[in-house]
Design a protein around this motif. Structure first.
Motif, short mmCIF file in Angstrom:
data_model
loop_
_atom_site.label_atom_id
_atom_site.label_comp_id
_atom_site.label_asym_id
_atom_site.label_seq_id
_atom_site.Cartn_x
_atom_site.Cartn_y
_atom_site.Cartn_z
N SER A 228 0.84 -1.20 0.00
CA SER A 228 0.00 0.00 0.00
C SER A 228 0.87 1.25 0.00
O SER A 228 2.02 1.22 0.43
N GLY A 256 -4.61 -7.31 -0.04
CA GLY A 256 -4.78 -6.56 -1.27
C GLY A 256 -3.66 -5.57 -1.53
O GLY A 256 -2.75 -5.38 -0.73
N GLN A 258 -3.18 -1.54 -2.56
CA GLN A 258 -3.92 -0.29 -2.71
C GLN A 258 -3.06 0.96 -2.67
O GLN A 258 -1.98 0.96 -2.09
N ASN A 259 -3.61 1.98 -3.32
CA ASN A 259 -2.95 3.27 -3.41
C ASN A 259 -1.55 3.18 -4.02
O ASN A 259 -0.55 3.36 -3.34
N ALA A 287 -7.09 -5.12 -5.91
CA ALA A 287 -6.19 -4.06 -6.35
C ALA A 287 -7.06 -2.82 -6.52
O ALA A 287 -7.98 -2.82 -7.34
N ARG A 288 -6.84 -1.79 -5.72
CA ARG A 288 -7.71 -0.62 -5.84
C ARG A 288 -6.95 0.69 -5.62
O ARG A 288 -5.87 0.71 -5.03
N ASN A 289 -7.54 1.76 -6.14
CA ASN A 289 -6.91 3.08 -6.09
C ASN A 289 -5.51 3.06 -6.70
O ASN A 289 -4.51 3.26 -6.03
N ILE A 290 -5.51 2.80 -7.99
CA ILE A 290 -4.26 2.71 -8.73
C ILE A 290 -4.25 3.84 -9.76
O ILE A 290 -5.25 4.05 -10.45
N ASP A 328 -11.19 1.16 -9.35
CA ASP A 328 -10.61 2.50 -9.35
C ASP A 328 -9.17 2.52 -9.85
O ASP A 328 -8.23 2.75 -9.10
#
Ligand SMILES: *[C@@H]1O[C@H](CO)[C@@H](O)[C@H](O)[C@H]1NC(C)=O
Length: 385
Positions: A228, A256, A258-259, A287-290, A328
């Motif tokens: 992250s 996960g 993230q970011n 996998a988020r906020n990439i 995202d």
């Protein structure tokens, strides 16, 4: 004891203390610990002795490696240390065994474990991996190989101006770390060297990779589960497989990613540009906020790709719906040329479609025409597709 004697003894102790090497920051030259810059004497023990001294220092400590080639068979630098500021200045080259059988049972060549506040400035690591690559390419049974440099279970790390050549497998691994900065790195291995990832980050937070040049036979940077707040900026990749989030979803229970920001990077003659990949099997990961921003692609096979049916050799593929939830992901200002017609591939999980995929200002061409996109199980594409 007479109070005057006590006070005399006390000041004597102070004098000794301030003259001892532990009082102020001292420089520990590995040569003074027996290291030999002759490329053949094993200097591992000397390096570890210098480390042991730095580690027990109650202030900051500096280790110095002068010019020359220092052969290290295998080196482990363990913490926790008393000192939380250990600077390692390297002018020379650290050379790994060229015979891959020497470290056949070790996943690492140089490893730092449980350390806090370690900085490495300069230096070259020569992993001498060519023998192992040749073995792997000949389809014989070969050891997995040793990562050249790893930090594990550590925090507040800086790696600045280091060159890493020809690692057996990964060049640099950051595992279970917090607050790591890498800048001005130069990583080089041949384009057909197997598994020579440039930098791998996993189970770590607040990692920054800046101003670096990475050419390898595998991923330029690979990002594993549990990462992250990763920031990658001004990195040149190629040849190699580009920047990859994953592979994810190998395990059923997985942390996960993230970011993650990948900004102002250049990809030249790589297999992929920016990729998110997961195995086709159930998993708790995501996998988020990439964000992928301001990227330049030159002759890249898959400049933009999400592959949720990842199975590199098409052998024993799990063949199920990936459990990895991708959401995202923003692609902004991505330009250049693709080496295949399909410059964008979104092959998402049928069970968990990709959501919040945003494309802005993506201009990729193939042989002077517009490139195409392949999309399955994607929602929320703002432009493109
Ligand atoms: C995302 O990561 C960056 C560092 O890469 C950090 O500065 C920022 O605060 C993080 N954002 C969130 C929402 O955690």
């Amino acid at each position: 004891m007479d109070p005057r004697t006590t006070s005399f003894l006390l000041s004597l102790q102070l004098v000794i203390f301030f003259n001892s090497p532990f009082a102020a920051s001292e420089t520990l030259n590995v040569v003074n610990f027996g290291a030999k810059p002759d490329a053949k004497t094993d200097s591992s023990k000397a390096f570890q002795a210098a480390w042991a001294r730095a580690c027990t220092s109650c202030t900051s400590a500096s280790i110095y490696v002068p010019n020359g080639r220092f052969y290290l068979r295998h080196a482990t630098f363990n913490g926790p240390c008393r000192s939380d500021a250990i600077n390692i200045h390297i002018d020379g080259t650290l050379v790994a065994p060229s015979d891959f059988h020497v470290n056949a049972n070790s996943p690492n060549w140089i490893i730092f474990h449980l350390v806090n506040g370690v900085s490495i400035f300069g230096g070259t690591l020569d992993g001498q991996g060519a023998g192992l690559w040749a073995c792997k390419r000949s389809a014989k049974t070969c050891p997995l190989g040793a990562t050249s440099l790893e930090f594990t279970d550590s925090k507040n790390i800086l790696i600045s101006g280091l060159t890493s050549l020809n690692s057996q497998i990964f060049h640099i691994v950051v595992n279970e770390c917090h607050n790591v900065k890498m800048e001005g790195l130069k990583v080089t291995a041949s384009g057909n060297s197997p598994n020579t990832d440039g930098i791998h980050v996993g189970l770590s937070s607040h990692v920054t990779i800046l101003n670096s040049d990475i050419s390898t036979g595998d991923d330029c940077i690979s990002i594993g589960p549990g990462t992250s707040n990763l920031w990658i900026e001004n990195v040149a990749c190629g040849p190699g497989h580009g920047i990859s989030i994953g592979s994810l979803g190998k395990a059923l229970k997985e942390d996960g990613v993230q970011n993650v920001t990948v900004k102002s990077c250049r990809f030249t003659n790589t297999q992929n540009g920016v990729r998110i990949k997961s195995w086709g099997r159930p998993s708790s990961g995501f996998a988020r906020n990439i964000r992928f921003q301001h990227l330049k692609m030159t002759n890249v096979k898959n400049p933009i790709i999400i592959d949720q049916n990842y199975c590199p050799y098409n052998k024993d593929c799990p063949g199920q719906a990936s459990g990895i939830k991708v959401s995202d992901v923003t692609y902004q200002d991505i330009r250049g040329t693709a080496a295949t017609r399909f410059a964008m591939t979104f092959d998402c999980s049928p069970k968990f479609p990709c959501v919040g995929i945003r494309l802005e200002d993506v201009k990729l061409s193939y042989k002077n025409g517009a490139a195409k996109a392949l999309c399955t199980h994607v929602r929320g594409i703002v432009t493109g597709c």
